[in-house]
Structure formats: structure tokens, C-alpha cells
Design an enzyme around this catalytic site. Structure first.
Site, PDB file in Angstrom:
ATOM      1  N   HIS A 116     -29.753  -8.667  12.493  1.00 43.44           N
ATOM      2  CA  HIS A 116     -30.462  -9.456  13.509  1.00 43.44           C
ATOM      3  C   HIS A 116     -29.515 -10.198  14.446  1.00 43.44           C
ATOM      4  CE1 HIS A 116     -34.129  -9.397  10.597  1.00 43.44           C
ATOM      5  NE2 HIS A 116     -33.941  -8.252  11.191  1.00 43.44           N
ATOM      6  N   CYS A 128     -26.780  -6.656  32.514  1.00 43.58           N
ATOM      7  CA  CYS A 128     -25.985  -6.161  33.658  1.00 43.58           C
ATOM      8  C   CYS A 128     -24.887  -5.200  33.182  1.00 43.58           C
ATOM      9  CB  CYS A 128     -25.354  -7.333  34.401  1.00 43.58           C
ATOM     10  SG  CYS A 128     -24.039  -8.155  33.469  1.00 43.58           S
TER      11      CYS A 128
END
Ligand code: BV8
Ligand code: ZN
Length: 244
Positions: A116, A128
Site C-alpha cells: 500500500h 506528469c
């Protein structure tokens, strides 16, 4: 039950341990469902989902900063220590964790699969392309944090509900289910796909065990359910394994 697990560990080559919040409880990290647990005060869907972050990134960051400050004052406990030692001693011992506190990492655990993510890593919300980065500053210099490459929002480097786990981590976790002994330590076994790994190991012939202070959703599905604190039971197992 403990004797059966120790006997199987003595003859085992490949050992996999999957941990949850309970392994860090003795270090002072709040669990999710236990007394004083995170989900007692906050609703997961209000804070640990991409929708919650889109709605109010500062609120979500406030919550993660609070958890970072709490975890920063904690140190690995004896349970983390034993598991780190096992991974150092045996190249066939793997630790899979649901925890984002990185206490296993700080204990020096090798072959650690962080399903996780990590509360000490950040990622670009706009994806990005900049790789996730580590930032252990408490407090963080700004809220919300921004991406150093594109300047847009940065998010905590954890896996939120409704988000898929990284394929590489899932593959590593699945590969580790091919083992002789699989032990679930300090997890309520409710959150998937992590909670499904025990069954996967069992279906591949592993001897399965659970170490928890109370029964869980998985207790009836394991070969040995051991009730006790991870910080006491794991050192006891390690000590008894030393005695030939
Ligand atoms: C996904 C990071 C694809 C963020 C976390 C199948 C069935 C049902 C639901 C689903 C399913 N598949 C997917 C879902 C949805 C969901 C899910 O599982 N929901 C649950 C609530 C039913 N799963 C997901 O969304 C996953 N993504 O599947 O993507 C997809 C997408 C959309 C739809 C379908 C599929 C992503 C899940 C990951 C979420 N992120 N954490 C953050 O931390 O902020 S989960 C988080 O909660 C933890 O990481 C951990 O996994 C979980 C808490 O569980 P535990 O760690 O076990 O902690 P808990 O407090 O519950 O229990 C502690 C235990 O320790 C207790 O038993 C206690 O007795 C014990 N204990 C206490 N002290 C001690 C001790 N034991 C030993 N010693 C002690 N001293
Ligand atoms: Zn960016």
C-alpha cells in the site's frame, strides 16, 4: 498451535510473512479498526480515497501529516526486529506489508513488499511522469505539497481505496505465496487484495498461521491461529528456533 508452527518453520525453506497495523501497535502507531483506531475517528472513504483528495486536498494532507508526525515519534519494535533478522538470515524469507509506516524498512528488512505504498513518499497528482519521491520532513514545508516537476498538486505515495496496487508489488506478493509457511501477523484480513494472499498461499500447499491478539476473519482459515501480541510471540518463536 505454537508448537505446530515452530515445527513447520524448522523444516521450512520458503517463509512468507504478511503484516498489518497490529505489528506496529507496540511501537505506538494507531491501528485502523482497534481501540483508538483511525477508522474509529475518521471514515476511510472521507480521507483515504482519490475522491476525497480531489474534494479537499488540504484536509487529506492534514490527516497524513498528523499520521506522519505520530509515526515519526515511533521506532520499530521486537516484531519488526525478528522479521528483519529472518530476511537477513534467509534469502527465501519475504515480508509483505500493508503498513505505510516503513517501520519494517527502518528495521532493515530485506525483500520487503510494501503493498500500500509509503506515507514517507509523495507522488504527482497529475501523473506528469516524475517518479515518486521521498520526503521525511515533519512538518512538510507547504500544504498542500506540489510536484517539483510540473508544479501541480502532490499526493501521499500510498494506495487509496478504489485504486489498484502496483502490478510489480502484486506480482512479488503473489510469487511469495509459493512458500512452505505463510504467517499473517497483526491484520484484520478485511482489505483486498491483501486479505486474499493467505488463501492463495494455502491453495499452493503452504502451512498457514495467524498471530493476532484477537480472532479475525481469517482465523478459521489457517492451520494455526496463535493469539498473542506480535512483539512477544515472534521473539518467542525466534528464540525457540535457535534451540535445536
Ligand atoms: C483495489 C493505505 C482494484 C492508505 C490502505 C474484494 C472484496 C471486497 C472489497 C474489495 C475487494 N476488492 C477490492 C475491494 C475494495 C477495497 C477493500 O478491500 N475494501 C474493504 C474495506 C472491504 N480494496 C481496495 O480498494 C484496494 N484497491 O482493489 O483496486 C479495484 C478498484 C476498485 C474496485 C475494485 C477493485 C486498495 C486497498 C488499499 C487501501 N489502502 N492503506 C492509508 O493507510 O492511508 S488499506 C489500510 O487499511 C491498511 O493498509 C490495511 O490494509 C487496512 C487496515 O487493515 P489492518 O492493517 O489489518 O489494520 P486493522 O486495524 O484493521 O487490524 C489490526 C489487527 O491487528 C486487528 O486484527 C488487531 O486485533 C490486531 N492487533 C492489534 N494489536 C496487535 C495485533 N496483532 C498482533 N499484535 C498486536 N500487538
Ligand atoms: Zn508533476
Amino acid at each position: 498451535m505454537l508448537d505446530r508452527l515452530i515445527a513447520r518453520l524448522r523444516s521450512a525453506t520458503r517463509v512468507t510473512v504478511m503484516t498489518g497495523a497490529g505489528v506496529s501497535a507496540a511501537s505506538g502507531v494507531p491501528t485502523f479498526r482497534g481501540a483508538g483506531g483511525l477508522w474509529r475517528t475518521f471514515r476511510a472513504e472521507d480521507l483515504a480515497t482519490p475522491q476525497a483528495f480531489a474534494r479537499d486536498p488540504s484536509l487529506v494532507w492534514e490527516w497524513y501529516e498528523w499520521r506522519r508526525a505520530t509515526i515519526a515519534s515511533c521506532t520499530p519494535n521486537a516484531a519488526h526486529g525478528v522479521l528483519a533478522q529472518w530476511t537477513r538470515e534467509s534469502p527465501h524469507c519475504t515480508v509483505i506489508t500493508q503498513n505505510v509506516d516503513d517501520l519494517h524498512l527502518r528495521a532493515g528488512t530485506e525483500r520487503l513488499v510494501r503493498l500500500h505504498g509509503s506515507i514517507w513518499e509523495l507522488a504527482c497528482w497529475q501523473r506528469c511522469g516524475t517518479p515518486r519521491w521521498r520526503d521525511e520532513r515533519v512538518p512538510l514545508p507547504s500544504r498542500p505539497m506540489t510536484c517539483p516537476s510540473c508544479g501541480s498538486l502532490a499526493r501521499p505515495g500510498v494506495v487509496w481505496f478504489g485504486e489498484s496496487l502496483s502490478p510489480a508489488d502484486l506480482d512479488a506478493a503473489s510469487a511469495a505465496c509459493s512458500c512452505d509457511v505463510f504467517i499473517a501477523v497483526g491484520t484484520s484480513a478485511i482489505v483486498y487484495p491483501a486479505a486474499g494472499l493467505l488463501q492463495e498461499a494455502r491453495s499452493r500447499g503452504a502451512f498457514t498461521a495467524e498471530i493476532n491478539v484477537e480472532p479475525t476473519a481469517a482465523s478459521s482459515a489457517v492451520d494455526a491461529a496463535i493469539q498473542g501480541g506480535a512483539e512477544t510471540v515472534l521473539p518467542e518463536i525466534a528464540a525457540r528456533l535457535q534451540v535445536r
